[in-house]
Structure formats: C-alpha cells, structure tokens
Motif scaffolding. Sequence first.
Motif, PDB file in Angstrom:
ATOM      1  N   ASP A 123      52.321  23.529  45.273  1.00  0.00           N
ATOM      2  CA  ASP A 123      51.379  23.135  46.749  1.00  0.00           C
ATOM      3  C   ASP A 123      50.109  22.392  46.193  1.00  0.00           C
ATOM      4  OD1 ASP A 123      54.948  22.604  47.214  1.00  0.00           O
ATOM      5  OD2 ASP A 123      54.531  24.377  48.477  1.00  0.00           O
ATOM      6  N   MET A 124      50.004  22.660  44.823  1.00  0.00           N
ATOM      7  CA  MET A 124      48.740  22.659  45.252  1.00  0.00           C
ATOM      8  C   MET A 124      48.027  21.236  45.349  1.00  0.00           C
ATOM      9  SD  MET A 124      47.203  24.956  42.150  1.00  0.00           S
ATOM     10  CE  MET A 124      46.529  26.475  42.251  1.00  0.00           C
ATOM     11  N   SER A 125      47.202  21.162  45.460  1.00  0.00           N
ATOM     12  CA  SER A 125      46.554  19.753  45.577  1.00  0.00           C
ATOM     13  C   SER A 125      45.439  19.502  44.446  1.00  0.00           C
ATOM     14  CB  SER A 125      45.593  19.212  47.089  1.00  0.00           C
ATOM     15  OG  SER A 125      44.417  19.853  47.301  1.00  0.00           O
ATOM     16  N   GLU A 126      44.622  18.122  44.289  1.00  0.00           N
ATOM     17  CA  GLU A 126      44.228  18.370  43.433  1.00  0.00           C
ATOM     18  C   GLU A 126      42.644  18.892  43.407  1.00  0.00           C
ATOM     19  OE1 GLU A 126      43.206  13.763  42.196  1.00  0.00           O
ATOM     20  OE2 GLU A 126      45.387  13.214  42.794  1.00  0.00           O
ATOM     21  N   ALA A 127      42.115  19.039  44.324  1.00  0.00           N
ATOM     22  CA  ALA A 127      41.314  19.573  44.758  1.00  0.00           C
ATOM     23  C   ALA A 127      41.314  21.168  44.411  1.00  0.00           C
ATOM     24  CB  ALA A 127      40.214  19.498  46.031  1.00  0.00           C
ATOM     25  N   GLU A 128      42.705  21.700  44.926  1.00  0.00           N
ATOM     26  CA  GLU A 128      42.339  23.183  44.658  1.00  0.00           C
ATOM     27  C   GLU A 128      43.447  22.978  43.123  1.00  0.00           C
ATOM     28  OE1 GLU A 128      45.336  24.268  48.597  1.00  0.00           O
ATOM     29  OE2 GLU A 128      46.307  23.447  47.411  1.00  0.00           O
ATOM     30  N   ILE A 129      44.176  22.362  42.340  1.00  0.00           N
ATOM     31  CA  ILE A 129      44.341  22.548  40.983  1.00  0.00           C
ATOM     32  C   ILE A 129      43.146  22.619  40.417  1.00  0.00           C
ATOM     33  CG2 ILE A 129      44.827  21.218  39.240  1.00  0.00           C
ATOM     34  CD1 ILE A 129      47.165  19.703  40.542  1.00  0.00           C
ATOM     35  N   SER A 130      41.819  21.645  40.760  1.00  0.00           N
ATOM     36  CA  SER A 130      41.073  21.457  40.180  1.00  0.00           C
ATOM     37  C   SER A 130      39.745  23.469  40.783  1.00  0.00           C
ATOM     38  CB  SER A 130      39.944  20.789  40.421  1.00  0.00           C
ATOM     39  OG  SER A 130      40.886  19.303  40.449  1.00  0.00           O
ATOM     40  N   ARG A 131      39.724  23.975  41.605  1.00  0.00           N
ATOM     41  CA  ARG A 131      39.240  24.832  41.597  1.00  0.00           C
ATOM     42  C   ARG A 131      39.837  26.064  40.878  1.00  0.00           C
ATOM     43  NH1 ARG A 131      38.868  22.680  46.734  1.00  0.00           N
ATOM     44  NH2 ARG A 131      40.403  24.497  47.842  1.00  0.00           N
ATOM     45  N   ALA A 132      40.630  25.577  40.775  1.00  0.00           N
ATOM     46  CA  ALA A 132      41.380  26.442  40.142  1.00  0.00           C
ATOM     47  C   ALA A 132      41.455  26.437  38.317  1.00  0.00           C
ATOM     48  CB  ALA A 132      43.402  27.292  40.155  1.00  0.00           C
ATOM     49  N   ALA A 133      41.507  25.319  38.187  1.00  0.00           N
ATOM     50  CA  ALA A 133      41.161  25.596  36.744  1.00  0.00           C
ATOM     51  C   ALA A 133      39.433  26.290  36.172  1.00  0.00           C
ATOM     52  CB  ALA A 133      41.350  23.832  35.612  1.00  0.00           C
ATOM     53  N   ILE A 134      39.085  25.451  37.372  1.00  0.00           N
ATOM     54  CA  ILE A 134      37.644  25.826  36.971  1.00  0.00           C
ATOM     55  C   ILE A 134      36.633  27.938  36.691  1.00  0.00           C
ATOM     56  CG2 ILE A 134      34.918  25.731  38.000  1.00  0.00           C
ATOM     57  CD1 ILE A 134      36.238  22.404  38.206  1.00  0.00           C
ATOM     58  N   GLU A 135      37.881  28.235  38.213  1.00  0.00           N
ATOM     59  CA  GLU A 135      37.753  29.441  38.830  1.00  0.00           C
ATOM     60  C   GLU A 135      38.188  30.256  36.916  1.00  0.00           C
ATOM     61  OE1 GLU A 135      39.677  30.153  41.939  1.00  0.00           O
ATOM     62  OE2 GLU A 135      38.561  29.574  43.098  1.00  0.00           O
ATOM     63  N   SER A 136      39.388  29.970  36.599  1.00  0.00           N
ATOM     64  CA  SER A 136      39.858  30.482  35.801  1.00  0.00           C
ATOM     65  C   SER A 136      38.642  30.343  34.253  1.00  0.00           C
ATOM     66  CB  SER A 136      41.321  29.839  35.111  1.00  0.00           C
ATOM     67  OG  SER A 136      41.580  29.932  34.176  1.00  0.00           O
ATOM     68  N   ALA A 137      38.375  29.557  34.146  1.00  0.00           N
ATOM     69  CA  ALA A 137      36.915  28.642  33.446  1.00  0.00           C
ATOM     70  C   ALA A 137      36.655  29.589  33.574  1.00  0.00           C
ATOM     71  CB  ALA A 137      37.157  27.634  32.627  1.00  0.00           C
ATOM     72  N   ALA A 138      35.312  30.361  34.321  1.00  0.00           N
ATOM     73  CA  ALA A 138      34.643  30.801  34.514  1.00  0.00           C
ATOM     74  C   ALA A 138      34.744  32.225  33.831  1.00  0.00           C
ATOM     75  CB  ALA A 138      33.564  30.925  35.806  1.00  0.00           C
ATOM     76  N   GLU A 139      35.952  32.561  34.809  1.00  0.00           N
ATOM     77  CA  GLU A 139      36.368  34.344  34.584  1.00  0.00           C
ATOM     78  C   GLU A 139      36.829  34.206  32.777  1.00  0.00           C
ATOM     79  OE1 GLU A 139      39.719  37.671  36.460  1.00  0.00           O
ATOM     80  OE2 GLU A 139      39.636  35.435  37.034  1.00  0.00           O
ATOM     81  N   ASN A 140      37.383  33.730  32.954  1.00  0.00           N
ATOM     82  CA  ASN A 140      37.747  33.846  31.139  1.00  0.00           C
ATOM     83  C   ASN A 140      37.386  33.667  30.028  1.00  0.00           C
ATOM     84  OD1 ASN A 140      41.035  34.570  31.309  1.00  0.00           O
ATOM     85  ND2 ASN A 140      41.298  32.968  32.290  1.00  0.00           N
ATOM     86  N   LEU A 141      35.655  32.663  30.142  1.00  0.00           N
ATOM     87  CA  LEU A 141      34.919  33.145  29.680  1.00  0.00           C
ATOM     88  C   LEU A 141      34.692  34.254  29.639  1.00  0.00           C
ATOM     89  CD1 LEU A 141      32.116  31.412  28.667  1.00  0.00           C
ATOM     90  CD2 LEU A 141      31.527  30.854  30.691  1.00  0.00           C
ATOM     91  N   SER A 142      34.342  35.403  30.536  1.00  0.00           N
ATOM     92  CA  SER A 142      33.638  36.483  30.738  1.00  0.00           C
ATOM     93  C   SER A 142      34.768  37.664  30.018  1.00  0.00           C
ATOM     94  CB  SER A 142      33.419  36.940  32.162  1.00  0.00           C
ATOM     95  OG  SER A 142      33.277  38.043  31.857  1.00  0.00           O
ATOM     96  N   ASP A 143      35.968  37.014  30.529  1.00  0.00           N
ATOM     97  CA  ASP A 143      36.967  37.950  30.006  1.00  0.00           C
ATOM     98  C   ASP A 143      37.720  38.115  28.053  1.00  0.00           C
ATOM     99  OD1 ASP A 143      37.012  39.307  32.567  1.00  0.00           O
ATOM    100  OD2 ASP A 143      38.822  39.046  32.971  1.00  0.00           O
ATOM    101  N   GLY A 144      37.115  36.573  28.088  1.00  0.00           N
ATOM    102  CA  GLY A 144      38.102  36.288  26.277  1.00  0.00           C
ATOM    103  C   GLY A 144      36.164  35.825  25.590  1.00  0.00           C
ATOM    104  N   VAL A 145      35.142  35.777  25.855  1.00  0.00           N
ATOM    105  CA  VAL A 145      34.841  35.131  24.881  1.00  0.00           C
ATOM    106  C   VAL A 145      33.406  36.466  25.104  1.00  0.00           C
ATOM    107  CG1 VAL A 145      32.825  34.052  23.916  1.00  0.00           C
ATOM    108  CG2 VAL A 145      34.946  33.059  25.672  1.00  0.00           C
ATOM    109  N   ILE A 146      32.824  36.803  26.205  1.00  0.00           N
ATOM    110  CA  ILE A 146      31.391  37.806  26.195  1.00  0.00           C
ATOM    111  C   ILE A 146      31.703  38.468  25.727  1.00  0.00           C
ATOM    112  CG2 ILE A 146      29.427  37.768  28.159  1.00  0.00           C
ATOM    113  CD1 ILE A 146      29.622  35.202  26.521  1.00  0.00           C
TER     114      ILE A 146
END
Length: 299
Positions: A123-146
Amino acid sequence: MALFVALLLDAAFGEPRWLWSRLPHPAVLMGRAVGWADATVNQGAGRQLKGVILLLALVGLAGGVGFGLMALPGQIVDTLLAAILLAQRSLVQHVQAVADALRYGPVPARRAVAMIVGRDTADMSEAEISRAAIESAAENLSDGVIAPAFWFLALGLPGILIYKIVNTADSMIGHRTPQYEQFGKAAARLDDVLNWLPARLTACLVALACANPRAWHLARREAYLHRSPNAGWPEAAMAAVLNIALSGPRSYHGERKDFPFVNAQGARNPGARDIDAATGVLWRVWALMTALVFSLALF
C-alpha cells in the motif's frame, strides 16, 4: 592496488548474470551456510549460546579461507574476489529500477522496491516508495560498498570475507523476533561493531563528495533518531544532500511503526527524480573513494 582494480571491475561489470546463473555466488554460499545452521540448530534450549558458537564457526571459516587464498602468489585472486564481494553497480541498478518503474506508476514501483526493502510495500504511496529506495541506497552504500572496501583495505581477504559472512548472518537471523531474538543476537551485535566506523565514514564521504558540510553535521545531530546504531549516519547524510526527509512511519508485517523523520524539515514527497539524484550520489561517493584508494596505493 588490488582494491583499486576491484572497485573498477565491480563498477564496470557488476554481477554478470551469465556467470552467476552457472556458478553459486560467494554470498549465496554464505547464505546457504547460515540457512543450514538456522534450520539445524535454532531450536530448543540454549539458542543464544548456539548463535555464538555458529558465529565463531562462520568467522573462523571465512578467516581461514581468506588467509589460505592470500597465500597464493600474485593479487589476481584477491582482486577478483574483492570485486565480487563489492556491490556498487548492482546497488545502483536495483535502486534505479525503482525510479524507472515509478515513472509507470506505483504498482510496478512497489514490485521493484519490494526487491530491496523488508518493509510492507503493498500500500505504499509514491513518496513512501521513493523514501524506501533512497534509504536502501544510503544504507547499502555503507553495507555493500564502503564497509567491504574498508575491511579489505584493513585486513585483506580475511577482513572482507569475515565482514561479508557476518553481514549475511545479520541479514538472515539478526532480527528481534521470537525465532531469532536469542539465536541471532551475536551476529547482530558483531555486525553493529563491524559497521560502526564504515557507517560514519560513509556519511563523511557523502558530505565530501557532494561538497555539503551540512550532511556531516546533520548526520552527527540526527543519526541517533534511526532505530539502527549505524544506518542513521548514511541515511541522514543522504537526506541532507537531497534536502528530503527520510525514515518516518512505515509498516512491518502489517504493523505500523511511527518512527521519527530524519531531516524532518526536508521535503516529505520525494519522487523518481530524487531517486535519480540518490544514484548520482552513489557514483560520486564511489568516485571519491576510488580516488582515495588509488592515492593510498601510490603512497
């Protein structure tokens, strides 16, 4: 120099489907080992002790394999394995897929974001989808790259293999649920320890790569608002450079959680363009880190 070449290889080729459709990815093998242990010993009494023993066995195995491979002549194995265990290109692809899907509407975007987050997406809205994707990008930048790059730089193959197997164990059993609260506690705590410095380094790199000192100041001020002791740092830095609010309320297993916003004064309705901007940040940070690694290799 091995890490520098590995960063370039990962950015250029990512995870080629033709290869990993024929061979098991090392992360898949790690996941199978954790899954077997979960199914075999996560039952009955003494689950916390069993989780500690499992973690020690996984760390010992990963470290032993790493030391064994380091004994091989040359740096080809080190370079290739490091490239395989980094996740820059695949992270960008998964996050960008959400932005591309969102341009066709929320339904395909929900399917795309469900591939990279563990929260409820139906039931995610467009804003919630976008926030989820951006949060995943930030967290996985740390966990998956740095973080993998950091531990490879610090301890070579044993370092990156130990980090990856602990991180895999945490993602599979490090949950606060009746099934895993005790069994996965050791994995979750060690993962927090191994990510403590890389998470803060990621926030610093985001601020430097985007020439945005506020990103570092906001991370220092508001990272504690996040439920994770580490994920709040890269997420807060990303929120600052994009000028959006991240975290906030979301649902897990049908239960709404009223988490506070990070950078609450930022825009509350991000969209596909903000996800595009987040992937741009991912590449800026990658470029800065690669330049720093090259400089270290020279001097």
